[in-house]
Scaffold this active site. Structure first.
Site, PDB file in Angstrom:
ATOM      1  N   ASN A 112       0.858  -1.184   0.000  1.00  0.00           N
ATOM      2  CA  ASN A 112       0.000   0.000   0.000  1.00  0.00           C
ATOM      3  C   ASN A 112       0.897   1.238   0.000  1.00  0.00           C
ATOM      4  O   ASN A 112       1.464   1.585   1.027  1.00  0.00           O
ATOM      5  CB  ASN A 112      -0.897  -0.050   1.252  1.00  0.00           C
ATOM      6  CG  ASN A 112      -1.781   1.176   1.380  1.00  0.00           C
ATOM      7  OD1 ASN A 112      -1.868   1.994   0.466  1.00  0.00           O
ATOM      8  ND2 ASN A 112      -2.434   1.308   2.528  1.00  0.00           N
ATOM      9  N   LYS A 168       0.008   4.255  -0.301  1.00  0.00           N
ATOM     10  CA  LYS A 168      -0.690   5.425   0.246  1.00  0.00           C
ATOM     11  C   LYS A 168      -0.479   6.631  -0.679  1.00  0.00           C
ATOM     12  O   LYS A 168      -0.482   6.451  -1.883  1.00  0.00           O
ATOM     13  CB  LYS A 168      -0.243   5.676   1.680  1.00  0.00           C
ATOM     14  CG  LYS A 168      -0.337   4.378   2.518  1.00  0.00           C
ATOM     15  CD  LYS A 168      -0.178   4.577   3.979  1.00  0.00           C
ATOM     16  CE  LYS A 168      -0.307   3.229   4.686  1.00  0.00           C
ATOM     17  NZ  LYS A 168      -0.242   3.313   6.119  1.00  0.00           N
ATOM     18  N   HIS A 208      -9.646   0.958   4.690  1.00  0.00           N
ATOM     19  CA  HIS A 208      -8.387   1.180   5.414  1.00  0.00           C
ATOM     20  C   HIS A 208      -8.632   2.144   6.582  1.00  0.00           C
ATOM     21  O   HIS A 208      -9.417   3.090   6.455  1.00  0.00           O
ATOM     22  CB  HIS A 208      -7.323   1.738   4.467  1.00  0.00           C
ATOM     23  CG  HIS A 208      -5.957   1.750   5.083  1.00  0.00           C
ATOM     24  ND1 HIS A 208      -5.575   2.719   5.967  1.00  0.00           N
ATOM     25  CD2 HIS A 208      -4.922   0.880   4.980  1.00  0.00           C
ATOM     26  CE1 HIS A 208      -4.329   2.449   6.374  1.00  0.00           C
ATOM     27  NE2 HIS A 208      -3.922   1.339   5.787  1.00  0.00           N
ATOM     28  N   GLU A 222      -7.037   4.553   7.726  1.00  0.00           N
ATOM     29  CA  GLU A 222      -6.802   5.978   7.461  1.00  0.00           C
ATOM     30  C   GLU A 222      -8.017   6.610   6.792  1.00  0.00           C
ATOM     31  O   GLU A 222      -8.326   7.782   7.017  1.00  0.00           O
ATOM     32  CB  GLU A 222      -5.533   6.144   6.600  1.00  0.00           C
ATOM     33  CG  GLU A 222      -4.287   5.959   7.453  1.00  0.00           C
ATOM     34  CD  GLU A 222      -3.080   5.398   6.710  1.00  0.00           C
ATOM     35  OE1 GLU A 222      -3.070   5.409   5.467  1.00  0.00           O
ATOM     36  OE2 GLU A 222      -2.155   4.922   7.397  1.00  0.00           O
ATOM     37  N   GLU A 261      -5.521  -5.177  10.712  1.00  0.00           N
ATOM     38  CA  GLU A 261      -4.552  -4.104  10.896  1.00  0.00           C
ATOM     39  C   GLU A 261      -4.855  -3.348  12.188  1.00  0.00           C
ATOM     40  O   GLU A 261      -5.677  -2.416  12.193  1.00  0.00           O
ATOM     41  CB  GLU A 261      -4.630  -3.120   9.724  1.00  0.00           C
ATOM     42  CG  GLU A 261      -4.208  -3.706   8.405  1.00  0.00           C
ATOM     43  CD  GLU A 261      -3.585  -2.639   7.524  1.00  0.00           C
ATOM     44  OE1 GLU A 261      -2.411  -2.773   7.189  1.00  0.00           O
ATOM     45  OE2 GLU A 261      -4.266  -1.661   7.204  1.00  0.00           O
ATOM     46  N   GLY A 269       2.222   2.273  10.863  1.00  0.00           N
ATOM     47  CA  GLY A 269       3.141   3.408  10.706  1.00  0.00           C
ATOM     48  C   GLY A 269       3.837   3.837  11.984  1.00  0.00           C
ATOM     49  O   GLY A 269       4.394   4.928  12.050  1.00  0.00           O
ATOM     50  N   SER A 314       3.271  -2.000  10.508  1.00  0.00           N
ATOM     51  CA  SER A 314       4.721  -1.999  10.754  1.00  0.00           C
ATOM     52  C   SER A 314       5.411  -3.313  10.382  1.00  0.00           C
ATOM     53  O   SER A 314       6.308  -3.776  11.088  1.00  0.00           O
ATOM     54  CB  SER A 314       5.012  -1.621  12.207  1.00  0.00           C
ATOM     55  OG  SER A 314       4.572  -0.302  12.470  1.00  0.00           O
ATOM     56  N   GLY A 336       4.770   1.424   4.800  1.00  0.00           N
ATOM     57  CA  GLY A 336       6.095   2.054   4.731  1.00  0.00           C
ATOM     58  C   GLY A 336       7.167   1.219   4.034  1.00  0.00           C
ATOM     59  O   GLY A 336       7.881   1.728   3.162  1.00  0.00           O
TER      60      GLY A 336
HETATM   61  P1  PGA Z   1       2.694   0.350   7.705  1.00  0.00           P
HETATM   62  O1  PGA Z   1       1.250   0.532   7.066  1.00  0.00           O
HETATM   63  O2  PGA Z   1       3.286  -0.907   7.120  1.00  0.00           O
HETATM   64  O3  PGA Z   1       3.459   1.580   7.276  1.00  0.00           O
HETATM   65  O4  PGA Z   1       2.537   0.260   9.175  1.00  0.00           O
HETATM   66  C1  PGA Z   1       0.409  -0.561   6.899  1.00  0.00           C
HETATM   67  C2  PGA Z   1      -0.910  -0.123   6.311  1.00  0.00           C
HETATM   68  O5  PGA Z   1      -1.401   0.951   6.633  1.00  0.00           O
HETATM   69  O6  PGA Z   1      -1.508  -0.838   5.503  1.00  0.00           O
END
Ligand code: PGA
Length: 253
Positions: free
Chosen positions: A8, A10, A93, A95, A167, A173, A213, A235
């Protein structure tokens, strides 16, 4: 089951040139990797500009709208995604739930249209730090699943390649991944809930992914210790070296 690794991106990177560079490095790095399915989810704008070879990797979108066409300023339809080469789409998601106020009802509508148009949805669910602290993780997961899958029949899910990504919001993140042991408990809850909504046989065909993460070091533990069938990576998917290490670690099954 072949593990599914979803990248992803983003709202990154900031130019098409960089997106192409990143995509081509990832593509080259995973070219000879076997036994893993990789999906790259770039921002909408880049989708039609990125060329895959034999679905290695697949392309996915980070969102979709629930209507099929018409006066919905700023939105993207399932058909547009398919036309851009997409096979997968991330739905719900955290976010989007947080910043765009996406509700379980909206997520349910998005799932329905995605299944109808034969795109494979990756449904995201997970508890916040506060909810975890209050011991509400199980309840949250159950509620999110039930509402997201409301009035979606087993028939609609069969052959859809629906995946569910667990998640934990507090792990996204932050560099503080959920331990495989703790994540496994949520995986068991998710399996139980979908077995109850549908049946065990169908539940077995749904891949459950872990996200939050994930990096090259911890990736394998979610697959081999906790028995997840894939990963959702934010990330670490923006760093081609790290992402290729991660994919290879999982393919060594
Ligand atoms: P992250 O994000 O690997 O940066 O923690 C995961 C996600 O939001 O799908």
């Amino acid at each position: 089951m072949k593990p599914l690794i979803v990248a992803n991106w983003k709202m990154n990177p900031q130019s098409l040139t960089e997106a192409k560079q990143l995509f081509n490095s990832l593509k080259k790095g995973i070219k000879n990797v076997k036994n893993v399915e990789v999906v790259i989810c770039p921002p909408f704008l880049y989708l039609s500009q990125l060329q895959t070879t034999n679905y290695k990797p697949h392309l996915g979108a980070q969102d979709v709208f629930w209507e099929e066409k018409g006066a919905f300023t700023g939105e993207i339809s399932p058909k547009m995604l398919k036309d851009s080469g997409c096979k997968y789409v991330i739905i719900g998601h955290s976010e989007r739930r947080r910043y765009l106020k996406e509700t379980d009802e909206m997520i349910n509508k998005k799932l329905k249209v995605t299944l109808k148009r034969k795109l494979s949805p990756i449904l995201c669910i997970g508890e916040t730090r506060k909810e975890r602290g209050q011991g509400k993780t199980q309840t949250i997961l159950k509620n999110q699943l039930k509402k997201a899958l409301s009035k979606i029949s087993a028939f609609n899910i069969q052959n859809s390649k629906l995946a569910i990504a667990y998640e934990p919001v507090w792990a996204i993140g932050t560099g503080k991944a959920c331990s495989p042991r703790e994540a496994k408990k949520s995986l068991d809850v998710i399996k139980k809930v979908i077995s109850k909504i549908y049946d065990k046989k169908l539940a077995k065909t749904i891949k459950i992914l872990y996200g939050g993460s994930v990096n090259g070091k911890n990736a394998a533990s979610y697959i081999f210790e906790a028995n997840f069938q894939g990963l959702l990576v934010g990330g670490a998917s923006l760093d081609p070296r790290e992402f290729v290490i991660l994919v290879k670690a999982v393919s060594r099954s």
